[in-house]
Design an enzyme around this catalytic site. Structure first.
Site, PDB file in Angstrom:
ATOM      1  N   LYS A 121       0.849  -1.194   0.000  1.00  0.00           N
ATOM      2  CA  LYS A 121       0.000   0.000   0.000  1.00  0.00           C
ATOM      3  C   LYS A 121       0.885   1.245   0.000  1.00  0.00           C
ATOM      4  O   LYS A 121       1.854   1.325   0.772  1.00  0.00           O
ATOM      5  CB  LYS A 121      -0.873   0.013   1.260  1.00  0.00           C
ATOM      6  CG  LYS A 121      -1.796  -1.191   1.378  1.00  0.00           C
ATOM      7  CD  LYS A 121      -3.123  -0.928   0.718  1.00  0.00           C
ATOM      8  CE  LYS A 121      -4.107  -2.048   1.050  1.00  0.00           C
ATOM      9  NZ  LYS A 121      -5.395  -1.846   0.377  1.00  0.00           N
ATOM     10  N   LYS A 137     -14.357  -7.995  -7.936  1.00  0.00           N
ATOM     11  CA  LYS A 137     -14.743  -8.656  -6.694  1.00  0.00           C
ATOM     12  C   LYS A 137     -16.138  -9.231  -6.940  1.00  0.00           C
ATOM     13  O   LYS A 137     -17.120  -8.491  -6.916  1.00  0.00           O
ATOM     14  CB  LYS A 137     -14.822  -7.633  -5.550  1.00  0.00           C
ATOM     15  CG  LYS A 137     -13.542  -6.899  -5.227  1.00  0.00           C
ATOM     16  CD  LYS A 137     -13.841  -5.783  -4.227  1.00  0.00           C
ATOM     17  CE  LYS A 137     -12.591  -5.223  -3.598  1.00  0.00           C
ATOM     18  NZ  LYS A 137     -11.707  -4.537  -4.543  1.00  0.00           N
TER      19      LYS A 137
HETATM   20 MG   LIG Z   1      -7.166  -2.106  -4.065  1.00  0.00          MG
END
Ligand SMILES: [Mg+2]
Length: 391
Positions: A178, A282
């Site tokens: 991240k 997703k």
């Molecule tokens: Mg992501």
């Protein structure tokens, strides 16, 4: 086969450690398990574990929608005889999914649970793995294992390097870090340290979770391009498709749309505008396996890549996403590691999935999802009474 009954069990999954996500800090996931019971006694499972935001419903709206969707299915025909040969069409379940889309357009996670339970039921009736059913008769052998990415973490370059080395030691080949929550200089130092620690071979992907404005994103993509980055997810805010498309046109790093592509309509918009190189899919958020397959087909037609991930949900939804990833034919798209190695984040899960080995997850064997909820785990995780709906 007719649907004889439906059961809905609300549950809570506790995370071992609170996780910082683009939806805020998460330490508990609340969802509901749907069981559809066919008149032959076969059970199909689906999981709805929403995270409100980016077009997804709240937990209470999800439970309400799931109850009414399940109630409307009890007594209905799903049209598949046990052992029937695999054809091109899924028959009545496509009609049921269309009806669900019309009656609960605002509850994609509830619809995904229904979609999964129906596919699981039909795949079991036909004696087929769910991934095979999703291929609708086309394509060769299914993969037995699917590569998954490891999430590496750390504030300092030294911590990130140590986390990266640990992931490599576990056998991972794709690592994800991240970025976007610190200064660009700090992120650059973290990425440099990670690449140095892992060497040139492993794939390295970054996720900014929409943390940059367009100008800073342009500078970041420029400065990070020397570290051989596989892709960078969501450099700018979810709603700013114009900026994403402009950045894509100039970036030396492949860009992925994640928060910009959560629900089906948003993902199709990203594809139509060619706003990213890769679309993160997703299935739990897209509204289920059928809409996820529509997004994948549109992306592939447009020459874009796809990455399949979970919605930080439990083992039933992760198993469904694994089957979805396995249904994508490798001759149609370059296989990329999926973001499905999330099971270890929970203290206890709904079912036991195979462990990650050598950077891959095994496709659960057997017909349907290949996993069933563990009754003892479900009893421990339940946070309310099971609702039973009979015809
Ligand atoms: Mg992501």
């Amino acid at each position: 086969m007719r649907i004889r009954a439906a059961r809905i069990t609300p549950f809570r999954l506790a995370l071992v450690r609170a996780l910082a996500t683009s939806h805020g800090e998460v330490d508990l996931r609340e969802g509901a398990l749907l069981t559809l019971v066919g008149d032959s006694g076969i059970e199909g499972y689906g999981e709805a574990t929403p995270i409100a935001g980016f077009g997804l419903e709240s937990a209470s709206r999800c439970r309400e929608a799931l109850s009414s969707l399940a109630a409307s299915l009890v007594g209905k025909e799903v049209g598949e005889e046990v052992g029937k040969e695999l054809g091109k069409e899924l028959g009545p379940i496509e009609g049921h999914l269309r009806d669900a889309g019309a009656s609960a357009p605002d509850a994609p996670v509830a619809r995904a649970a229904l979609d999964c339970a129906l596919h699981d039921l039909v795949a079991k009736a036909r004696g087929l793995p769910l991934a095979r059913l999703l291929r609708k008769g086309s394509g060769g052998a299914l993969p037995s294992v699917l590569p998954v990415n490891a999430l590496v973490s750390g504030n300092t370059p030294g911590e990130v390097a140590a986390s990266g080395r640990a992931a490599l030691a576990e056998g991972h080949h794709t690592l994800k870090l991240k970025v976007g929550a610190r200064s660009l200089a700090d992120d650059e130092a973290r990425v440099a340290a990670l690449r140095r620690a892992i060497g040139a071979e492993p794939r390295l992907r970054l996720d900014a979770n929409g943390g940059w404005g367009e100008t800073l994103a342009r500078e970041a993509l420029d400065r990070l391009s020397s570290f051989d980055i596989e892709l960078l997810e969501q450099p700018v805010a979810a709603s700013d498709l114009d900026a994403l498309a402009r950045l894509r046109a100039q970036s030396g790093i492949a860009l992925a749309a994640d928060e910009s592509a959560v629900v089906e309509a948003a993902a199709l918009e990203v594809v139509a505008r060619r706003a990213a190189d890769v679309v993160v899919i997703k299935p739990s958020a897209a509204g289920g396996l059928a809409p996820a397959a529509r997004v994948a087909a549109a992306a592939l037609d447009a020459g874009l890549g796809i990455v399949v991930t979970s919605l930080l949900d439990g083992a039933i939804a992760v198993a469904a996403a694994l089957h979805f990833a396995a249904s994508i034919r490798p001759d149609e798209v370059e296989p990329r590691a999926s973001g499905l190695a999330t099971g270890g984040l929970f203290e206890q899960d709904l079912a036991r999935l195979p462990r990650v080995r050598a950077g891959s997850l095994a496709l659960p064997p057997g017909p349907g999802l290949g996993v069933a909820p563990d009754p003892r785990a479900l009893a421990a995780l339940a946070c309310g009474p099971t609702r039973e709906i009979r015809g």
